[in-house]
Scaffold this motif. Structure first.
Motif, mmCIF file in Angstrom:
data_model
loop_
_atom_site.group_PDB
_atom_site.id
_atom_site.type_symbol
_atom_site.label_atom_id
_atom_site.label_comp_id
_atom_site.label_asym_id
_atom_site.label_seq_id
_atom_site.Cartn_x
_atom_site.Cartn_y
_atom_site.Cartn_z
ATOM 1 N N ALA A 81 33.443 36.702 -11.352
ATOM 2 C CA ALA A 81 34.058 37.912 -10.819
ATOM 3 C C ALA A 81 34.022 39.023 -11.863
ATOM 4 C CB ALA A 81 35.504 37.624 -10.419
ATOM 5 N N VAL A 82 34.209 40.244 -11.370
ATOM 6 C CA VAL A 82 34.350 41.406 -12.256
ATOM 7 C C VAL A 82 35.824 41.821 -12.231
ATOM 8 C CG1 VAL A 82 33.710 43.811 -12.677
ATOM 9 C CG2 VAL A 82 32.000 42.209 -11.764
ATOM 10 N N VAL A 83 36.424 41.959 -13.406
ATOM 11 C CA VAL A 83 37.812 42.394 -13.502
ATOM 12 C C VAL A 83 37.852 43.679 -14.335
ATOM 13 C CG1 VAL A 83 40.107 41.815 -14.416
ATOM 14 C CG2 VAL A 83 38.728 40.048 -13.274
ATOM 15 N N SER A 84 38.537 44.710 -13.821
ATOM 16 C CA SER A 84 38.690 45.925 -14.629
ATOM 17 C C SER A 84 40.127 46.052 -15.101
ATOM 18 C CB SER A 84 38.222 47.168 -13.858
ATOM 19 O OG SER A 84 39.218 47.681 -13.008
ATOM 20 N N SER A 85 40.262 46.438 -16.376
ATOM 21 C CA SER A 85 41.572 46.407 -17.023
ATOM 22 C C SER A 85 42.313 47.715 -16.844
ATOM 23 C CB SER A 85 41.398 46.126 -18.516
ATOM 24 O OG SER A 85 40.533 47.077 -19.084
#
Lengths: 312, 248
Positions: B172-176
């Motif tokens: 998955a791609v997670v943005s902070s």
């Protein structure tokens, strides 16, 4: 002629005013405006969108996967209907910011974030560097224009017209199962929504303690105002993060904004630049908030707020 | 679990932004550059996953000119294991950045990509979502909490309505977002150690990525400034002023 699709933001059967703001931007671009409403089948929200001034049609896409607005599930549905439009717009809320770039990638198109002003149908002003500069950008080919709309720059269109027809279509495409909604933890108070409210009062570090936020809330209830907070107040754990006003929180444009005990860090000011009248209450006469305040009062908010509650 | 983390070199967040008088952009000569603060949070999160035994390797990647090597060295000093610079002197917009990152993901096969939710220069807030879309992966944007459990991640997101929790399958791609963590300070020995860590430079042209449609910037202008108004002396005067202006 431009054919503009505006993606509606809604929750719990209610259309968010951010949608009417995005429609206002679409009207400035000019063309035939369609609102896309993604639902599980209830038509209430589509009916609300159908009454927005300037809207010529509403496309309701129903799918069991639309119980919550998940970008990974909604982008493929919108991909199906985006062909045939010249523009696709969504609010620059966390909903639109999450969804639109994913849709843009599926369409292999660039995207404009946060339209503040329309120069022409493909040329827009948008903020960069936390609003410390404004760029004029152009989608300079003839492909689809995808963009999010800065709510604070666009007063919502009104609900006046006789509702237009809602075209309902069931989306039967397979949606991914890899993304699942678990929970939403949000304040469900009686106060108006921060981003839609005409009046907002925010508290900051100057309050000194969580329990002093009650002073802000008392004025808010007297005014019928929404409550906001500075990052300092949120980081101190006095109020939940969704009350944060500023570049990393919510960008708002109420008619009246009262900042109590907020020094006015550049990040905070970026969130209130478009407010009608800014009132600052702070005991530090050198606080930067006074440089942008229309009405300033150098005084201790612990005395001023109860007095305001009394007098308003 | 391999973690890929993206870092962008931007004008330092403490810089007072000056718009050039000819409208061609903002002043960057003699201005300090640093790692995008949201990316710093992403790097910190990746390193914490490694320290917790959940990640095996943290690879920091950046796109841009040679000076981006400094930004990557900072990520290495924080604790990333290796770094990769995709070298180009062209302006890289989000869609192109996402395509470059997709190429690196296909080469490196990470199970998690951590990126800052937006860069504080263009404030686009697009690259993570675009990358997830191109890969067909789940996305969890604006994360304030990340918990890895086997092949899934529970991510709490800062949304307008409050805090939303999603469960996503990995990869998955997670943005902070801002409150995901507080990045550590880099200590001098870490900087020394970082100098010996591998930093590979790849020329963008060698990745053979077709150019994307882009958006032209016609001009940059200074925002309208608000002016200070009046001062009142008392709560009574404030209420009188608000009433006079029909605001209450």
């Amino acid at each position: 002629m431009n054919k503009i699709l505006v993606i509606a933001e809604h929750a719990n059967g209610v259309l968010n005013s951010s949608t009417a703001r995005a429609v206002a931007c679409a009207a400035a671009i000019g063309g035939e405006i369609t609102v896309a409403v993604l639902t599980t089948g209830s038509c209430d929200v589509a009916a609300q969108a159908a009454g927005l001034e300037g809207v010529v049609s509403v496309a309701e896409l129903t799918n069991p996967g639309n119980a919550q607005a998940l970008a990974a599930l909604q982008a493929p549905q919108l991909l199906e209907i985006s062909a045939g439009y010249t523009h696709v717009l969504a609010p620059n809320s966390t909903f639109g910011k999450d969804l639109m770039p994913r849709l843009a990638a599926l369409l292999d198109r660039p995207m404009v974030t946060d339209i503040m002003a329309v120069q022409d149908a493909r040329t827009f002003d948008r903020p960069v560097y936390a609003g410390n500069a404004i760029t004029t950008v152009q989608v300079d080919d003839d492909g689809l224009v995808l963009a999010t709309v800065r709510g604070a720059s666009w007063p919502p269109v009104v609900q006046t017209q006789a509702p237009v027809t809602v075209e309902c279509q069931t989306s039967d495409i397979d949606l991914p199962a890899h993304t699942r909604f678990v929970a939403l933890d949000g304040e469900q108070g009686d106060r108006p929504d921060l981003q839609a409210a005409e009046k907002v009062i925010s508290g900051g570090r100057g309050l000194g303690a969580a329990e002093h936020f009650a002073l802000v809330e008392a004025v808010a209830d007297k005014l019928g105002a929404a409550v906001g907070a500075s990052r300092a107040a949120v980081d101190s754990g006095w109020v939940p993060n969704d009350l944060q006003v500023g570049q990393t929180g919510k960008i708002i444009a109420p008619d009246l904004y009262i900042a109590a005990g907020i020094s006015g860090a550049i990040q905070h000011l970026a969130g209130i630049k478009d407010a009608g009248t800014i009132v600052a209450i702070n005991k530090d006469p050198d606080a930067p908030i006074f440089e942008v305040a229309d009405i300033g009062l150098v005084a201790d908010l612990h005395e001023v707020l109860p007095a305001l509650t009394e007098m308003l | 679990m391999k973690v890929l983390v993206g870092v962008k070199r931007v004008v330092d967040f403490n810089t007072r932004i000056q718009v050039k008088s000819d409208g061609s952009g903002v002043q960057t000569d003699g201005v300090k550059f640093s790692m995008n603060p949201f990316d710093e949070i992403a790097v910190e999160e990746a390193i914490r996953l490694k320290e917790a035994g959940l990640a095996t390797e943290v690879i920091a990647v950046s796109i841009g000119g040679d000076k981006n090597q400094d930004t990557l060295r900072s990520a290495l000093a924080m604790g990333a294991d290796s770094a990769l610079l995709v070298k180009t002197d062209d302006e890289i917009q989000p869609l192109m950045a996402a395509k470059i990152l997709k190429n690196l993901v296909e080469q490196q096969q990470p199970k998690l990509v951590l990126l800052g939710k937006q860069a504080i220069d263009d404030d686009a807030n697009q690259t993570p979502q675009m990358l997830a879309g191109l890969l067909g992966w789940p996305q969890a944007t604006f994360a304030s909490k990340l918990e890895i459990d086997g092949d899934t991640a529970a991510v709490t997101r800062e949304v307008d309505a409050g805090l939303e929790t999603l469960s996503v399958d990995l990869p998955a791609v997670v943005s902070s977002d801002l409150r995901l963590n507080e990045p550590r300070y880099i200590k001098l020995p870490d900087i020394m150690k970082a100098k010996r860590k591998p930093l590979e430079v790849i020329d963008l042209a060698d990745l053979n990525i077709a150019a994307s449609a882009s958006i032209a910037t016609l001009k940059t202008s200074a925002p309208p400034q608000r002016q200070a108004g009046i001062k009142v002396e008392s709560s009574e005067a404030l209420v009188a002023e608000l009433k006079a202006r029909n605001l209450v």
